[in-house]
Design a protein around this motif. Structure first.
Motif, PDB file in Angstrom:
ATOM      1  N   UNK A  96       9.989  24.118  45.006  1.00  0.00           N
ATOM      2  CA  UNK A  96      11.160  23.913  44.134  1.00  0.00           C
ATOM      3  C   UNK A  96      12.162  25.037  44.313  1.00  0.00           C
ATOM      4  N   UNK A  97      11.636  26.266  44.405  1.00  0.00           N
ATOM      5  CA  UNK A  97      12.541  27.405  44.525  1.00  0.00           C
ATOM      6  C   UNK A  97      13.259  27.383  45.880  1.00  0.00           C
TER       7      UNK A  97
ATOM      8  N   UNK B 261       6.333  13.550  40.989  1.00  0.00           N
ATOM      9  CA  UNK B 261       7.589  14.045  40.432  1.00  0.00           C
ATOM     10  C   UNK B 261       8.332  14.957  41.386  1.00  0.00           C
ATOM     11  N   UNK B 262       7.585  15.866  42.009  1.00  0.00           N
ATOM     12  CA  UNK B 262       8.292  16.905  42.744  1.00  0.00           C
ATOM     13  C   UNK B 262       8.934  16.367  44.010  1.00  0.00           C
TER      14      UNK B 262
ATOM     15  N   UNK C 114       3.886  23.963  44.527  1.00  0.00           N
ATOM     16  CA  UNK C 114       4.999  23.097  44.128  1.00  0.00           C
ATOM     17  C   UNK C 114       6.162  23.941  43.624  1.00  0.00           C
TER      18      UNK C 114
ATOM     19  N   UNK D 275      -1.400  16.662  43.464  1.00  0.00           N
ATOM     20  CA  UNK D 275      -1.546  16.307  42.061  1.00  0.00           C
ATOM     21  C   UNK D 275      -0.213  15.985  41.386  1.00  0.00           C
ATOM     22  N   UNK D 276       0.833  16.654  41.803  1.00  0.00           N
ATOM     23  CA  UNK D 276       2.102  16.422  41.120  1.00  0.00           C
ATOM     24  C   UNK D 276       3.162  15.882  42.070  1.00  0.00           C
TER      25      UNK D 276
ATOM     26  N   UNK E 171       3.047  24.990  33.959  1.00  0.00           N
ATOM     27  CA  UNK E 171       2.009  24.120  34.495  1.00  0.00           C
ATOM     28  C   UNK E 171       2.217  23.700  35.937  1.00  0.00           C
ATOM     29  N   UNK E 172       3.320  24.105  36.517  1.00  0.00           N
ATOM     30  CA  UNK E 172       3.628  23.670  37.884  1.00  0.00           C
ATOM     31  C   UNK E 172       2.828  24.527  38.873  1.00  0.00           C
ATOM     32  N   UNK E 173       2.006  23.900  39.717  1.00  0.00           N
ATOM     33  CA  UNK E 173       1.171  24.680  40.639  1.00  0.00           C
ATOM     34  C   UNK E 173       2.015  25.552  41.570  1.00  0.00           C
ATOM     35  N   UNK E 174       1.418  26.638  42.012  1.00  0.00           N
ATOM     36  CA  UNK E 174       2.131  27.634  42.807  1.00  0.00           C
ATOM     37  C   UNK E 174       2.876  27.010  43.975  1.00  0.00           C
TER      38      UNK E 174
ATOM     39  N   UNK F  16       8.035  28.967  36.519  1.00  0.00           N
ATOM     40  CA  UNK F  16       7.677  27.571  36.806  1.00  0.00           C
ATOM     41  C   UNK F  16       6.180  27.348  36.604  1.00  0.00           C
ATOM     42  N   UNK F  17       5.376  28.305  37.049  1.00  0.00           N
ATOM     43  CA  UNK F  17       3.921  28.164  36.885  1.00  0.00           C
ATOM     44  C   UNK F  17       3.514  28.188  35.421  1.00  0.00           C
TER      45      UNK F  17
END
Lengths: 402, 250
Positions: A339-340, A388-389, A335, A384-385, A330-333, A326-327
């Motif tokens: 997700x996991x 979406x998340x 986030x 930052x994200x 581009x997905x920050x740690x 996932x990282x």
């Protein structure tokens, strides 16, 4: 062994309505060894009821709700207490909530039982009866705070279908010990969903017994254990009649020092229960150091004629490979971690058929993830994200359905 | 115009040195093929660029437009414009393809795309790669065939639009139809001439569809031979033997 001798289950528990039949636990007993007795506020030593848990029922129009006294003959029929606290609760409750779904009636909305703790020690009893071919959904929502022990009986008549959601949304300092027993008639269907998030010590013991062939029980559980929290689920599925089915799937996440979860999954397939089909699973996701998981599946098979029997238990840390993948996109740690975890618990949350409750549970899991010490550091990155998340998966999927 | 510059890169795995001084520069518009036998360190190079924690960089630097990506976290590298298409994409239970893609696109672009625009873009990209739209709602890579996983890697490549793409044996395990579809995706990605491609492969087959500008032969953790596309043809007919010997004695 003589021909007439049948093997006996070693998981078989002694049962009695009399508190005196159960010695005060010391913590060395098999059924108490994982439970922090010192934090039970003497529930196991006969604590006097000095508090209140207010029961409020928002029932489907087809469903009959009564508050009845101890002597009502419909109460206490399905379940005989199997440990001291359960017997204490049975001996101590003043009034029981009795919910009846009449024969062949299909309840058109969930019946929501809110149990609001107002502090102090309290004992309770709830009985839910589905007459033959009835269908209903019942929600037990535990909120507020209390030191509470109770028994819940689900009597599912022939051909009836009951879905139960037991939500432990307690305040941080609540103590709750509960037995939730389902008794299934011929071809009855029982689905239970236990969601344990709040409370200081929560010990829920869901159990299932079958009165006739064709019974089908699915027991799901989702839990999130925080700092110094003890969340314990003890399941017992006792297959005593032929051709019944059971599925158990409990999944939880743990974070921060002193978070402790216990899962005991007992399944007995008695000599007479030929054609049984059972599977039980427990998985735990450990998010930080300092947590403890005890996961003990016990499967006792006393017949050679089973359709299927299995169990699995796995507890582990977040998978570095998942996070890396996932990282690497581009997905920050932080986030990625959410997700996991969401994905892990979400596979069960997806099975919740009542949309309001599904949403409620998702939101609650997100809150738990927010308050975890492990997630604090990357707060800025998370912001930052966020767009979406934090959007429920359903949103993009709905868009795709157009 | 993006440039990825690998300078004297040394990488170890569990204290064993795998890369022993790699030098390579990929400029925008260029496609570099890295070819080499199994165990030559090709995948190590890919993972080291992406920042996999298992790989310890013991020397050298990797510069993207002058910035050392080795100082960045894995996700920072991706947001800076480095993309790794993995040889073995990871299954992530309970995370849907669409949710994952949208989260990744949001992270890389710095803002969440409008849902409708995003789903249109995703559907378009999936159609080009001949991916069944139903995959959008499936769990990431879970139960995907080898070919489906590789198509999804290229789907991500096309949606994330990095500056430099490292493709780690994206061609392995693909049948000829899937190979063509995947190659077309790579060609779409590089058609603007503003992106660089580092294509790691064991076989020359994919190079018929994705024409390289440069071919580097990798052996024993370093580049032992460099040339144009004709070098790939030489490898096709003569194999790696000559170079593995050269690498071992170097």
């Amino acid at each position: 062994m003589g021909v007439e001798t049948r093997p006996l289950s070693t998981l078989h528990e002694r049962t009695s309505y009399d508190v005196a039949d159960f010695p005060v636990p010391t913590g060395r007993e098999e059924e108490w060894r994982f439970t922090p007795l010192r934090r039970l506020r003497d529930l196991h030593k006969g604590a006097e009821a000095d508090g209140k848990v207010v029961v409020d029922v928002d029932a489907a129009p087809e469903v009959k709700v009564e508050t009845v006294g101890r002597t009502d003959e419909r109460v206490g029929k399905a379940y005989v207490p199997a440990d001291r606290v359960s017997a204490q609760a049975y001996a101590s409750f003043a009034q029981a909530t009795l919910i009846t779904v009449p024969k062949e009636v299909v309840a058109t909305s969930p019946t929501v039982v809110t149990l609001r703790g107002e502090g102090g020690v309290a004992y309770g009893h709830t009985t839910v009866v589905l007459e033959p071919f009835a269908q209903a959904t019942v929600v037990l929502d535990h909120i507020g705070t209390a030191t509470y022990a109770d028994n819940v009986e689900f009597v599912v008549g022939d051909g009836a279908s009951l879905s139960v959601f037991s939500l432990q949304n307690w305040a941080d300092d609540a103590v709750h010990l509960s037995h939730q027993h389902a008794r299934l008639g011929r071809d009855a269907k029982f689905t239970s969903f236990t969601v344990s998030l709040g409370g200081d010590v929560v010990r829920i013991a869901p159990s299932v017994a079958y009165d006739a062939p064709g019974g089908d029980a699915e027991l799901y559980g989702v839990y999130f254990v925080d700092k110094d929290q003890h969340i314990e689920h003890r399941l017992l599925v006792d297959h005593t009649t032929p051709n019944c089915r059971s599925r158990v799937d409990y999944r939880g996440a743990l974070q921060d020092e002193g978070a402790h979860t216990v899962w005991i999954g007992d399944v007995i397939i008695r000599a007479e229960a030929e054609g049984t089909d059972t599977y039980e699973l427990n998985r735990n996701l450990v998010l930080t150091d300092g947590t403890r998981v005890d996961s003990v599946p016990n499967l006792e098979i006393l017949t050679g004629e089973v359709a299927g029997a299995g169990h699995a238990s796995a507890s582990g840390r977040l998978d570095d490979q998942h996070l890396f993948y996932l990282q690497a996109r581009g997905i920050p740690h932080d986030v990625a971690r959410r997700m996991v975890v969401r994905g892990f618990l979400g596979q069960l949350v997806d099975k919740i058929t009542v949309p309001d409750i599904q949403e409620q549970v998702r939101t609650a899991i997100d809150k738990e993830l927010d308050r975890g010490g492990a997630s604090g550091a990357a707060g800025a990155a998370k912001q930052a994200v966020r767009g979406a998340s934090d959007e429920p998966g359903a949103t993009i999927e709905q868009e795709l359905d157009r | 115009m993006a440039t990825l510059e690998i300078r004297d890169l040394h990488v170890a795995v569990e204290d064993k040195e795998i890369l022993r001084g790699v030098n390579l520069t990929v400029r925008a518009g260029e496609t570099h093929a890295i070819m080499g036998p199994n165990g030559s360190g090709k995948s190590t190079l890919a993972y080291a660029i992406a920042g996999h924690p298992k790989y310890d960089v013991t020397g050298g630097e990797v510069l993207l437009d002058g910035e050392n990506v080795l100082d960045m976290t894995v996700d920072e590298r991706a947001r800076a414009g480095v993309f790794l298409a993995m040889q073995y994409p990871v299954e992530v239970p309970g995370v849907s393809v669409s949710n994952f893609l949208r989260t990744a696109v949001t992270a890389v672009r710095g803002e969440a795309p409008k849902l409708r625009d995003f789903s249109k873009e995703m559907r378009g990209a999936m159609a080009e790669l001949q991916i069944d739209p139903a995959f959008a709602q499936r769990n990431l890579n879970e139960g995907f065939s080898g070919g489906e996983k590789k198509r999804h890697e290229i789907l991500q490549l096309e949606m994330l639009k990095p500056k430099v793409a490292v493709l780690d044996e994206t061609d392995s395990g693909l049948d000829i139809d899937a190979l063509k579809v995947v190659s077309e995706g790579v060609n779409r990605f590089r058609e603007g001439g503003e992106t660089g491609v580092l294509l790691i492969t064991h076989y020359t087959r994919i190079l018929r569809y994705v024409k390289p500008d440069f071919v580097h032969v990798f052996a024993s953790g370093r580049v032992v031979e460099e040339g144009g596309p004709e070098l790939a043809e030489l490898l096709e007919s003569e194999g790696y033997e000559k170079f593995t010997k050269a690498g071992a004695s170097a």
